[in-house]
Write an enzyme that holds these catalytic residues in place. Structure first.
Site, PDB file in Angstrom:
ATOM      1  N   GLU A 158       0.789  -1.223   0.000  1.00  0.00           N
ATOM      2  CA  GLU A 158       0.000   0.000   0.000  1.00  0.00           C
ATOM      3  C   GLU A 158       0.828   1.283   0.000  1.00  0.00           C
ATOM      4  O   GLU A 158       0.418   2.284  -0.580  1.00  0.00           O
ATOM      5  CB  GLU A 158      -0.934   0.018   1.229  1.00  0.00           C
ATOM      6  N   SER A 208     -32.487 -28.983  51.329  1.00  0.00           N
ATOM      7  CA  SER A 208     -31.716 -29.640  52.391  1.00  0.00           C
ATOM      8  C   SER A 208     -30.236 -29.281  52.387  1.00  0.00           C
ATOM      9  O   SER A 208     -29.481 -29.839  53.191  1.00  0.00           O
ATOM     10  CB  SER A 208     -31.859 -31.162  52.265  1.00  0.00           C
TER      11      SER A 208
END
Length: 682
Positions: free
Chosen positions: A83, A344
């Site tokens: 680029e 329980s």
């Protein structure tokens, strides 16, 4: 048209080159830059830095913060070579590249290569401006020149890596690698790097999942060019061209959604949240929770919490069987923090308190018999009574009456205080704690229950469970009962029969089922980890047939098998632990006797079971039916102190001589022991 624009831009650049430096500087310095700080996705990371979850930014885009140091150097080199090979040297605009682009266009009659630098592309991305108009290109040039004066090259590169488009709502290199390759960008192959270089040039037309051939062709052109430029070995470039192009998007990590949402809600300004969770374990337990709902009613959900009880760090937290589950499962509800009845599962702590206070020992005998505390008459889950048995057997069978007898001696308020000292926040349905809390008559969360069991696993020392990695660990815990009592309870729970196929003795665990089968629980621990499992409906509707032992316990054992390490053995008994049989216990510990034992009738003394004390009755025939249990015949029956039936051997009779109003019915057995009730007859 595009060629004409570039020729115009080139002419402008040449004209600007002839202007005085002072004029150019003033023009650049007067540039109003676009915002350089853009919103990036909030990230939630695990204990190892791996992503748990990512959130989109406000406009629905995936845009993750990144720095060049987080990206594979090979990609950065390829990007610059393709680029903007003079990126390190130019000041935002590369006149040589622009002239080359114009020359190539003149020779070919069309645009062959662009002249935009990476800095100019950053300017376009920041302003979301196109290149269709000359004014737009000139604006990019001006912003690019200004950016070069305000930022370093690394900062400009970071902006490109954050904002470059990669198809759909994907922006930035990190979002791109996670979407197309399922990984972070710090290690990329040449083929992956080339595709990521090519995509931003035409993110719609080259999107791999929709246009794989176009994406492949663009990638291969990048590989050819960087190879010709000497930035990549030619053989390596040819090999890379043989790699496949991804044809589907990968989903972003979405683990621990409830915990991630909680982290975001508690600290909305943080961009990155670091949790104590382990992503691998979290993934395994979320799958386990989903699998566990197969065959259950569609409204049923599952929640799991697993922690390191030595450090207090939560390693996995599954709030439901599916965060986005459709239908009535309500997966969005975090059931690890919802108040539910623990059934329980509080019983072990009542026994631990009894051991700690010297009221009982695992081999102490206790009566499982009908009892009543005023209007409260607890019953066992099956309605049966076992008579005299050891505390160990009473806990392993999860009997209700023995534990209520102990809680009555200790006091319900002390159980509430123990929970609060352990960092747990129980919620009572009323203002006063009654004996029913020992059987689950309060509200508590799964995370709190896991924290409570962590205290049991740590020998009676409670530490708060924590889920934020930046939260300091407590220097010391808080002792809630002694280590011998903790070990004795743990040893009893380790002797419970495990689910089918699970190893025996590997875990100390307890199950529980709340009233009406609304909640099924299993909590347990080994020498290092503690976990809790809840199953039920988020709306509190009963799940018929749901028992903790049948549904939750297998999931608990499966959760421990998902740990990377092997199950850690439970701790050995402390030296001070008294380990003897019932017969060798000190006399006061051989049988449990409450504080009122001296005033209570013998267990085989006569008991009037009908009518109950305080009953209001209507007599049809004029005789009162009565029922008696225990006692030694023959019996003498009295009405208001007057004998009305003597020498009776029957335990169900009809007594004459009672009239309207308040009366007292009494019975005396052959040994002189009596029972009485007061009733009202209409």
């Amino acid at each position: 048209m595009r060629m004409a624009r570039w020729m115009t831009v080139t002419a402008v650049l040449l004209f600007a080159a002839g202007l005085s430096r002072d004029v150019i500087d003033k023009w650049i310095d007067a540039t109003v830059l676009p915002p350089l700080l853009s919103e990036t996705s909030v990230e939630v990371r695990d204990r190892n830095g791996d992503l748990l979850r990512v959130y989109t930014v406000a406009d629905g885009r995936w845009r993750l913060a990144v720095s060049p140091a987080q990206v594979d150097p090979g990609f950065v080199s390829m990007l610059i070579a393709y680029e903007d090979k003079r990126f390190a040297d130019h000041s935002g605009v590369d006149p040589r590249a622009a002239l080359r682009a114009v020359a190539q266009a003149l020779r070919a009659g069309e645009v062959v290569s662009g002249g935009s630098t990476l800095t100019m592309q950053v300017a376009r991305l920041l302003e979301d401006s196109g290149t269709g108009q000359l004014s737009g290109k000139l604006r990019q040039i001006r912003v690019a020149l200004a950016l070069e004066r305000a930022l370093t090259k690394d900062q400009i590169l970071a902006l490109y890596l954050t904002h470059a488009p990669y198809g759909g709502n994907i922006e930035g290199i990190r979002a791109a690698t996670l979407t197309w390759f399922g990984k972070e960008p710090h290690r990329l192959t040449p083929a992956e790097s080339a595709l990521l270089v090519a995509l931003p040039q035409s993110p719609v037309a080259r999107r791999p999942d929709r246009h794989p051939e176009a994406a492949r062709a663009a990638r291969d052109r990048v590989l050819d060019r960087v190879a010709r430029a000497g930035a990549l070995d030619r053989d390596e470039a040819r090999a890379a061209q043989g790699d496949l192009v991804p044809r589907a998007r990968r989903a972003f990590p979405a683990l621990a959604p409830h915990m991630a949402d909680r982290a975001l809600a508690e600290a909305p300004t943080l961009s990155t949240h670091h949790l104590t969770l382990d992503a691998t374990l979290q993934h395994k337990l979320e799958r386990l929770a989903r699998d566990a709902t197969r065959g259950l009613p569609p409204e049923t959900s599952v929640a799991v919490v697993l922690a390191d009880h030595q450090t207090g760090e939560i390693l996995a937290s599954v709030g439901s069987a599916g965060y986005n589950a459709r239908g009535t499962r309500q997966g969005f509800v975090d059931m690890t923090s919802a108040l539910r009845s623990p059934g329980s599962t509080l019983k072990p702590f009542i026994y631990a308190m009894a051991f700690d206070r010297g009221l009982a020992h695992p081999q102490t005998l206790i009566d499982d018999r009908p009892v009543a505390f005023g209007s409260y008459a607890p019953r066992n889950f099956d309605g049966a009574f076992r008579g005299e048995l050891t505390i160990t057997d009473a806990l392993r069978q999860s009997l209700n009456i023995p534990v209520v007898l102990l809680l009555d001696e200790i006091g319900p308020a002390h159980l509430m205080n123990l929970m609060r000292r352990a960092g747990v926040s129980p919620v009572l349905p009323g203002d006063q704690a009654g004996l029913a809390i020992g059987l689950g008559g309060l509200g508590v969360t799964l995370t709190d229950m896991t924290q409570l069991y962590a205290a049991l696993a740590r020998g009676g020392v409670a530490v708060p469970l924590r889920w934020r990695a930046d939260e300091a660990a407590p220097m010391t815990g808080r002792r809630i009962f002694d280590r011998a009592a903790a070990w004795q309870v743990s040893d009893i729970l380790a002797g419970l029969a495990p689910p089918a196929g699970a190893p025996r003795g590997a875990l100390a665990y307890k199950t529980g089922t709340s009233y009406g089968h609304r909640d099924a629980w299993a909590l347990g621990f080994d020498g290092r980890h503690v976990a809790g499992v809840w199953i039920g409906r988020p709306d509190g509707t009963p799940v018929p047939g749901a028992f903790g032992g049948d549904l939750a316990a297998p999931i608990l054992f499966e959760a421990f098998q998902r740990l990377r390490d092997e199950v850690t053995p439970l701790a050995p008994p402390p030296p001070e632990t008294l380990m003897v049989s019932t017969a060798r216990l000190p006399q006061p510990l051989r049988r449990f006797h409450g504080r009122n034992a001296a005033f209570e009738p013998a267990s085989d003394a006569p008991k009037l079971i009908f009518p109950p004390d305080g009953a209001r009755l209507a007599l049809g025939s004029g005789n009162l039916p009565v029922k008696l249990r225990d006692g030694t015949p023959p019996f003498i029956w009295l009405a208001n102190g007057v004998p009305v039936l003597t020498g009776s051997h029957r335990r169900e009779v009809a007594l004459p001589g009672l009239t309207a109003g308040f009366s007292q019915v009494s019975v005396i057995d052959a040994r002189g022991r009596a029972a009485r009730v007061s009733i009202r007859i209409d």
